[in-house]
Motif scaffolding. Structure first.
Motif, PDB file in Angstrom:
ATOM      1  N   GLU A   1      -0.922  -5.433   2.488  1.00  0.00           N
ATOM      2  CA  GLU A   1       0.328  -4.739   2.869  1.00  0.00           C
ATOM      3  C   GLU A   1      -0.030  -3.036   2.978  1.00  0.00           C
TER       4      GLU A   1
ATOM      5  N   LEU B   1      -2.413  -3.511  -1.770  1.00  0.00           N
ATOM      6  CA  LEU B   1      -1.631  -2.613  -1.176  1.00  0.00           C
ATOM      7  C   LEU B   1      -2.089  -1.410  -0.679  1.00  0.00           C
TER       8      LEU B   1
ATOM      9  N   TRP C   1       5.976  -5.500  -5.115  1.00  0.00           N
ATOM     10  CA  TRP C   1       4.652  -6.151  -4.447  1.00  0.00           C
ATOM     11  C   TRP C   1       3.783  -6.407  -5.344  1.00  0.00           C
TER      12      TRP C   1
END
Length: 89
Positions: free
Chosen positions: A8, A32, A20
């Motif tokens: 992400e 991330l 997340w």
């Protein structure tokens, strides 16, 4: 590398991204990236934000979830002024 189930991109950090990280920790792992837009292009972080986040994110993850997350500073394409944060949960 496009976004998908375990990758992400976020242009800046917001504490709701802890969700997340928790999801990655409970699933198959994930990355991330902070400092990249939705297309995966580096937008970077200023020096003040980088230093602050390198300390704050691991502390927030540990304080809220009781786990340890790898937080690394990465440089894109040998351009040391463009950077992003990678967080593995």
């Amino acid at each position: 590398m496009p976004e998908h189930q375990t990758i992400e991109y976020k242009e800046s950090w917001h504490d709701e991204f802890l969700e997340w990280i928790c999801g990655y920790a409970n699933a198959y792992d994930g990355i991330l990236y902070i400092g990249k837009n939705d297309n995966g292009e580096v937008v970077g972080l200023d020096d003040k934000d980088r230093k602050k986040l390198l300390e704050a994110i691991p502390n927030k993850v540990t304080d809220t979830m009781g786990i340890v997350a790898d937080v690394n500073l990465l440089y894109e394409s040998n351009l040391q002024s463009d950077s992003d944060q990678r967080i593995r949960g």
